[in-house]
Design an enzyme around this catalytic site. Sequence first.
Site, PDB file in Angstrom:
ATOM      1  N   ASP A   1      35.652  39.003  44.615  1.00 44.85           N
ATOM      2  CA  ASP A   1      36.742  38.982  43.634  1.00 44.85           C
ATOM      3  C   ASP A   1      37.711  37.842  43.885  1.00 44.85           C
ATOM      4  O   ASP A   1      38.342  37.330  42.967  1.00 44.85           O
ATOM      5  CB  ASP A   1      37.486  40.315  43.627  1.00 44.85           C
ATOM      6  CG  ASP A   1      36.633  41.356  42.951  1.00 44.85           C
ATOM      7  OD1 ASP A   1      35.757  41.925  43.627  1.00 44.85           O
ATOM      8  OD2 ASP A   1      36.786  41.548  41.729  1.00 44.85           O
TER       9      ASP A   1
ATOM     10  N   ASN B   1      36.349  41.816  48.177  1.00 43.88           N
ATOM     11  CA  ASN B   1      35.348  42.389  47.279  1.00 43.88           C
ATOM     12  C   ASN B   1      35.572  43.894  47.280  1.00 43.88           C
ATOM     13  O   ASN B   1      36.468  44.417  47.971  1.00 43.88           O
ATOM     14  CB  ASN B   1      33.934  42.019  47.736  1.00 43.88           C
ATOM     15  CG  ASN B   1      32.884  42.368  46.700  1.00 43.88           C
ATOM     16  OD1 ASN B   1      33.021  42.028  45.509  1.00 43.88           O
ATOM     17  ND2 ASN B   1      31.845  43.081  47.080  1.00 43.88           N
TER      18      ASN B   1
ATOM     19  N   ARG C   1      34.506  44.798  33.543  1.00 42.90           N
ATOM     20  CA  ARG C   1      34.920  44.704  34.946  1.00 42.90           C
ATOM     21  C   ARG C   1      33.995  43.723  35.658  1.00 42.90           C
ATOM     22  O   ARG C   1      33.002  43.294  35.091  1.00 42.90           O
ATOM     23  CB  ARG C   1      34.918  46.088  35.632  1.00 42.90           C
ATOM     24  CG  ARG C   1      33.794  46.947  35.188  1.00 42.90           C
ATOM     25  CD  ARG C   1      32.745  47.421  36.115  1.00 42.90           C
ATOM     26  NE  ARG C   1      32.577  46.780  37.361  1.00 42.90           N
ATOM     27  CZ  ARG C   1      31.522  46.007  37.652  1.00 42.90           C
ATOM     28  NH1 ARG C   1      30.572  45.753  36.747  1.00 42.90           N
ATOM     29  NH2 ARG C   1      31.393  45.459  38.832  1.00 42.90           N
TER      30      ARG C   1
ATOM     31  N   GLN D   1      30.124  52.068  41.041  1.00 42.29           N
ATOM     32  CA  GLN D   1      29.513  50.942  40.311  1.00 42.29           C
ATOM     33  C   GLN D   1      28.072  50.689  40.764  1.00 42.29           C
ATOM     34  O   GLN D   1      27.250  50.201  39.987  1.00 42.29           O
ATOM     35  CB  GLN D   1      30.338  49.655  40.523  1.00 42.29           C
ATOM     36  CG  GLN D   1      31.675  49.640  39.827  1.00 42.29           C
ATOM     37  CD  GLN D   1      32.799  50.097  40.743  1.00 42.29           C
ATOM     38  OE1 GLN D   1      32.596  50.927  41.613  1.00 42.29           O
ATOM     39  NE2 GLN D   1      33.985  49.580  40.527  1.00 42.29           N
TER      40      GLN D   1
ATOM     41  N   ALA E   1      34.597  40.346  38.539  1.00 39.52           N
ATOM     42  CA  ALA E   1      35.510  39.202  38.469  1.00 39.52           C
ATOM     43  C   ALA E   1      35.164  38.177  37.380  1.00 39.52           C
ATOM     44  O   ALA E   1      36.013  37.868  36.528  1.00 39.52           O
ATOM     45  CB  ALA E   1      35.593  38.543  39.842  1.00 39.52           C
TER      46      ALA E   1
HETATM   47  O1  MRU Z   1      36.583  46.971  40.363  1.00 41.08           O
HETATM   48  P1  MRU Z   1      35.430  46.144  39.862  1.00 41.08           P
HETATM   49  O2  MRU Z   1      34.277  46.967  39.405  1.00 41.08           O
HETATM   50  O3  MRU Z   1      35.874  45.127  38.843  1.00 41.08           O
HETATM   51  O4  MRU Z   1      34.963  45.345  41.152  1.00 41.08           O
HETATM   52  C1  MRU Z   1      33.876  44.492  41.057  1.00 41.08           C
HETATM   53  C2  MRU Z   1      33.505  43.872  42.349  1.00 41.08           C
HETATM   54  O5  MRU Z   1      34.086  44.112  43.382  1.00 41.08           O
HETATM   55  C3  MRU Z   1      32.401  42.849  42.289  1.00 41.08           C
HETATM   56  O6  MRU Z   1      31.642  42.868  43.454  1.00 41.08           O
HETATM   57  C4  MRU Z   1      33.028  41.448  42.127  1.00 41.08           C
HETATM   58  O7  MRU Z   1      33.945  41.440  41.068  1.00 41.08           O
HETATM   59  C5  MRU Z   1      32.005  40.414  41.896  1.00 41.08           C
HETATM   60  S1  MRU Z   1      31.278  40.535  40.315  1.00 41.08           S
HETATM   61  C6  MRU Z   1      30.191  39.269  40.137  1.00 41.08           C
END
Ligand code: MRU
Length: 351
Positions: free
Chosen positions: A238, A248, A45, A197, A47
């Site tokens: 994202d 995000n 997970r 997270q 982006a």
């Molecule tokens: O749902 P996720 O855990 O994939 O979401 C991740 C985020 O929102 C991060 O802040 C974003 O992807 C940036 S990662 C460098």
Amino acid sequence: MLYPVIWQNDCVSLIDQTRLPNEYTVVQIHRSEDMARAIKTMIVRGAPAIGVAAAYGMYLGAREIEAQNHHEFIEALEKVAELLRSTRPTAVNLFWAISRMMRTAYETLGSVAEIKQNLLQTAQAINAEDLQTCQAIGDHGLAALPNTPEKLRILTHCNAGALATAGYGTALGVVRSVWREGRLERVFADETRPRLQGAKLTAWECVQEGIPVTVITDSMAAHCMKQGLIHAVVVGADRIAANGDTANKIGTYSVAIAAKAHNIPFFVAAPVSTIDFSLADGSQIPIEERHPAEIYQVGDTMLTPSGVDFYNPAFDVTPSELITAIITENGAFTAGELLKYHPQPVNTADS
Ligand code: MRU
């Protein structure tokens, strides 16, 4: 250094992020269907990491295609792309990486074997470039952050760390660079409901490197700002629209509002590949909605009575006017400067 996606022994090794921090497990992915499942279930997970994983997923699908001519091969590869595109809608890096892989396939004029070889090389290049990009973001972040007489206390939301990229991280990459320069006092990590997270992954990454970290619940961020505990907020992204509006993890928007109210700079750290220049503003960014069990259940325990409705958007959009600067591998830019320095065609509502 942590690498969540690695190409080795002819398959992809992924750190299973659904099991951290309690268990460090690596899963091996041999087929594109398994990569699609790993992205959907969030074994991988974040982006940029999703983009890297999808690129390898394209190669895994490609190597199983038996077609011998270019046209049939492309048709079969389009189906692999379709499957991978259907996994998560918000992070644009997924679509960006798949498009780059498709372009490699279209542009390789040699045999099918040569196309497959070039696809592997492109996936590996995407992986390696992301790592360098994150390190550059870290350096530019160092220059963009405020110069304070005391060491910095930085708040972050979700996990935009090594786990969410090819390695090093975007927002947490900035934190790493500040830490290495001796300019960091500590990180405040929002726990990031509902999937936690921040509490699980950001905190774990910081512990691995000895970076002091304080985990707070999301609802404590404004209070911490008011108490003078936070000098700056740094988050990942994202998808960033051409005007700088930034999608995000859900809760980011509330943090940005709180930062504005307390006159605290709010930075977004992301690679240029996260900017979707085809979208004029954030209203056009697709927002993933996930299963309500993420809200009502922890393990086997139900948190709410039955008969309740739920709404579980996984991301929100922070308007560009709340963002001090967007830190990319090319430098730190205000929202207004994004298009000036990265001129691209933009789809407006009436174009
Ligand atoms: O749902 P996720 O855990 O994939 O979401 C991740 C985020 O929102 C991060 O802040 C974003 O992807 C940036 S990662 C460098």
